[in-house]
Scaffold this motif. Structure first.
Motif, PDB file in Angstrom:
ATOM      1  N   GLU A   1      38.260  70.446   1.387  1.00 33.29           N
ATOM      2  CA  GLU A   1      38.256  70.969   2.734  1.00 33.29           C
ATOM      3  C   GLU A   1      36.964  70.655   3.470  1.00 33.29           C
ATOM      4  O   GLU A   1      36.922  70.618   4.681  1.00 33.29           O
ATOM      5  CB  GLU A   1      38.464  72.487   2.704  1.00 33.29           C
TER       6      GLU A   1
ATOM      7  N   ALA B   1      33.726  67.909   6.953  1.00 32.41           N
ATOM      8  CA  ALA B   1      32.864  68.838   7.693  1.00 32.41           C
ATOM      9  C   ALA B   1      31.533  68.184   8.035  1.00 32.41           C
ATOM     10  O   ALA B   1      31.229  67.077   7.600  1.00 32.41           O
ATOM     11  CB  ALA B   1      32.632  70.105   6.886  1.00 32.41           C
TER      12      ALA B   1
ATOM     13  N   PRO C   1      36.724  82.408   5.342  1.00 32.24           N
ATOM     14  CA  PRO C   1      35.338  82.217   5.772  1.00 32.24           C
ATOM     15  C   PRO C   1      35.171  80.833   6.398  1.00 32.24           C
ATOM     16  O   PRO C   1      35.769  79.863   5.936  1.00 32.24           O
ATOM     17  CB  PRO C   1      34.539  82.320   4.475  1.00 32.24           C
TER      18      PRO C   1
ATOM     19  N   GLU D   1      32.922  78.727   6.316  1.00 29.45           N
ATOM     20  CA  GLU D   1      32.312  77.664   5.511  1.00 29.45           C
ATOM     21  C   GLU D   1      33.340  76.751   4.844  1.00 29.45           C
ATOM     22  O   GLU D   1      33.017  75.650   4.439  1.00 29.45           O
ATOM     23  CB  GLU D   1      31.361  78.257   4.469  1.00 29.45           C
ATOM     24  N   PHE D   2      34.585  77.230   4.734  1.00 30.04           N
ATOM     25  CA  PHE D   2      35.600  76.407   4.077  1.00 30.04           C
ATOM     26  C   PHE D   2      36.385  75.534   5.056  1.00 30.04           C
ATOM     27  O   PHE D   2      37.345  74.887   4.676  1.00 30.04           O
ATOM     28  CB  PHE D   2      36.592  77.292   3.296  1.00 30.04           C
ATOM     29  N   LEU D   3      36.020  75.552   6.335  1.00 35.19           N
ATOM     30  CA  LEU D   3      36.789  74.795   7.326  1.00 35.19           C
ATOM     31  C   LEU D   3      36.212  73.399   7.530  1.00 35.19           C
ATOM     32  O   LEU D   3      35.042  73.148   7.266  1.00 35.19           O
ATOM     33  CB  LEU D   3      36.788  75.538   8.663  1.00 35.19           C
ATOM     34  N   SER D   4      37.068  72.510   8.046  1.00 39.32           N
ATOM     35  CA  SER D   4      36.614  71.164   8.373  1.00 39.32           C
ATOM     36  C   SER D   4      35.900  71.189   9.721  1.00 39.32           C
ATOM     37  O   SER D   4      35.955  72.183  10.447  1.00 39.32           O
ATOM     38  CB  SER D   4      37.805  70.229   8.448  1.00 39.32           C
ATOM     39  N   GLY D   5      35.247  70.074  10.046  1.00 39.68           N
ATOM     40  CA  GLY D   5      34.491  69.992  11.298  1.00 39.68           C
ATOM     41  C   GLY D   5      35.350  70.284  12.514  1.00 39.68           C
ATOM     42  O   GLY D   5      34.944  71.004  13.419  1.00 39.68           O
TER      43      GLY D   5
ATOM     44  N   ARG E   1      36.256  73.939  12.687  1.00 41.38           N
ATOM     45  CA  ARG E   1      35.081  74.725  13.113  1.00 41.38           C
ATOM     46  C   ARG E   1      34.912  74.632  14.622  1.00 41.38           C
ATOM     47  O   ARG E   1      34.649  75.620  15.298  1.00 41.38           O
ATOM     48  CB  ARG E   1      33.810  74.198  12.437  1.00 41.38           C
TER      49      ARG E   1
END
Lengths: 329, 266
Positions: free
Chosen positions: A324, A328, B148, B150-154, B157
């Protein structure tokens, strides 16, 4: 599909592990000594742990917010001394206790103000206040312990409420209150957010100064409550009381799974860790292991716990969430 | 919205006049005049150090200008603070500083304005419900609002950050490099989201280095160079080569930015 259960388990994993370790210790000590598994002994453990629990609760807030407070031991001594002086000067017990708590809160708020307004490392600021509060306690008493308080005051340390005593009930009450505040109130959210991303909180229009000051104020008040218990229990306001209590508090908080980097705090973890350390100390006494070894052993346990938590958090970031996170920032 | 006549009559959401800012000897902004209109996606482009970030920090209240003024809703301000800017409906979606990683999606969307019940407890249920609605409206797909951040992709987010801006009653939304460090399909989704905000009537200001993205979403492109606003294009009246020319300074430019020159470009 997000592994929600796995996440939940991952969140409470450190606490589960602590409970497991505690159970193993309890079973081992029950077998090793006939005196361990008795109500009197457990009452002892709870009584002893209550002081650590109360002090560590405030510390949990501070560490969750990404800070640390090294002054709590000295603040406990200072507020105990303030209570004693107030009572000596003829003030009532209730008023004196409030004066002591206010003194603790004042030192905490000053800590927080300096840390937040001047943007100075909390380690340094609270180190300064550790010395400052201790110095004040020594100056006020002239280095001589003050003793002999009214029964209404000593009740807070050695009174009885059925099979329990005031420190235990105070610790239990504070723990429930702290859990509600940290997990469910705005103040709790912002405490964690301060540790997670202070700048994001600031840019949402939240006054980070106010909340930082409140976090340290809270820690000052819990330290003062610790001072109340110590002073009442010994019927003596000792300017050198609470020596190294800051280290015990920090150790319990970290052992309980609160991140030293901030952004994650567990009241339940702190509670369990305090009890675990209480049982450990008690067990070592029961097994007649010399006090010097107790220090050594507790140090080793804390180091193991911290290394374990660190390794686990790195693995967590590299492993389960890799997929995941790959896209990011 | 590209009807020029309509554009001329509309009232800008924010109007900046003669904004100047220096850091020591470095002049970051040297008299910027800029209008941002509701229902319009405006892109601010320029080379590194041209003053784009300084400008949006001034608009969002993080920095105070040395000179000049900002007017919103008929009121004129010498400077804003972050909370004042939010009250006035300006919110900024930062690439990295926007979210608290350890809090979940709903808590981030409501950060700073959590609904309360019994005057003390954060109303988690209401937060979750309203966050879900908001994300659905914005077509941001997120596994669960209790995840949370913090576990998401860009891209996710970015979606959460946008949802938060809108939840803060934002009417003007500023994006700082919204697609930096993002994959192709992810960027496409974020661009689509930004475009739809403009169509919904928000005043949108985007900073980007990616001219391809800028030309995809913007109605208007403003070029900043050495702290001055050197060109104000309607997107349909220009092309990437021309814009690059103004960014690098290889094109001749008028130097001054006046009301006349704006109308001339329309």
């Amino acid at each position: 599909m997000f592994p929600k259960i796995k996440l939940l388990l991952g969140n409470i994993f450190p606490q589960l592990l602590l409970i497991l370790v505690m159970l193993v210790m309890v079973i081992f000590l029950s077998v090793a000594s006939p005196f361990f598994l008795t109500w009197d002994n457990f009452r002892n453990v709870f009584d002893h742990s209550s002081l650590y629990i109360i002090m560590a609760l405030g510390m949990t807030f501070v560490i969750s917010s990404g800070g640390v407070d090294l002054s709590v031991g000295a603040v406990a001594a200072l507020s105990g001394v303030c209570m004693a002086v107030a009572m000596q000067s003829g003030l009532g017990v209730g008023t004196s206790i409030l004066i002591g708590l206010a003194a603790g809160g004042l030192v905490g708020a000053t800590n927080g103000s300096i840390i937040s307004l001047f943007k100075i490392n909390p380690f340094i600021v609270t180190l300064g206040f550790m010395s400052l509060a201790r110095g004040l306690a020594l100056i006020i008493t002239g280095g001589i312990p003050i003793y002999g308080f009214p029964r209404a005051f000593t009740w807070w340390g050695s009174g009885h409420i059925g099979p329990l005593n005031p420190p235990m009930l105070l610790a239990a009450f504070m723990a429930v209150l702290a859990a509600l505040v940290l997990n469910m109130s705005r103040f709790g959210y912002y405490t964690v957010a301060l540790g997670g991303n202070e700048e994001a909180l600031r840019r949402s229009g939240v006054s980070i100064h106010l909340y930082k000051i409140m976090v340290y104020l809270l820690c000052g008040v819990t330290a003062a409550l610790g001072g109340l218990i110590v002073t009442a229990r010994l019927n003596t306001a000792e300017p050198l009381a609470g020596w190294m209590l800051e280290m015990d508090s920090i150790a319990a908080v970290v052992l309980g799974g609160t991140s030293m980097k901030g952004g994650r705090g567990s009241i339940a973890g702190t509670l369990i860790a305090c009890l675990l350390l209480g049982i450990l100390r008690n067990g070592l006494v029961i097994l007649s292991i010399p006090a010097y070894y107790q220090q050594l052993l507790i140090g080793m346990i804390i180091l193991t716990a911290v290394i374990f938590a660190e390794v686990r958090s790195r693995k967590g970031l590299a492993g389960t969430h890799k997929k995941e996170r790959s896209t990011a920032v | 919205m590209s009807n020029d006549a309509a554009q001329g009559k509309r009232i800008p959401y924010i109007r900046l006049r003669n904004i100047k800012k220096s850091f020591g000897h470095v002049i970051a902004l040297d008299g910027i005049d800029l209008d941002v209109y509701p229902g319009e996606v405006m892109a601010l482009v320029g080379d590194n150090g041209a003053g784009k970030s300084t400008l949006i920090k001034i608009i969002s209240g993080v920095l105070n200008p040395d000179e000049g003024e900002l007017s919103l809703n008929g009121k004129t301000f010498k400077h804003l603070t972050p909370s004042r800017a939010i009250e006035l409906g300006i919110s900024t979606v930062y690439q990295d500083l926007a979210l608290v990683d350890c809090l979940d999606v709903a808590s981030n969307i409501f950060l700073g304005r959590e609904p309360l019940k019994a005057c003390f407890f954060v109303d988690k249920k209401r937060m979750n419900r309203e966050s879900e609605e908001l994300l659905r409206r914005l077509k941001v797909s997120i596994p669960s609002v209790t995840t949370p951040v913090e576990f998401l992709s860009g891209g996710q987010r970015q979606g959460v950050a946008v949802a938060r801006s809108i939840n803060l009653q934002g009417r003007m939304i500023i994006f700082d490099e919204p697609t930096a460090a993002m994959g192709v399909s992810e960027s496409a989704r974020v661009l689509e989201l930004i475009r739809s905000l403009g169509d919904e009537g928000f005043a949108v200001l985007v900073i980007s280095h990616n001219l391809h993205h800028v030309f995809t979403i913007a109605d208007r492109i403003c070029v900043i160079r050495n702290g001055r606003l050197v060109k104000d294009f309607r997107t349909e009246n220009t092309n990437p080569d021309q814009v690059v020319g103004f960014i690098t300074g290889s094109n001749r430019y008028s130097g001054e930015y006046t009301e006349e020159s704006i109308t001339a470009w329309r």
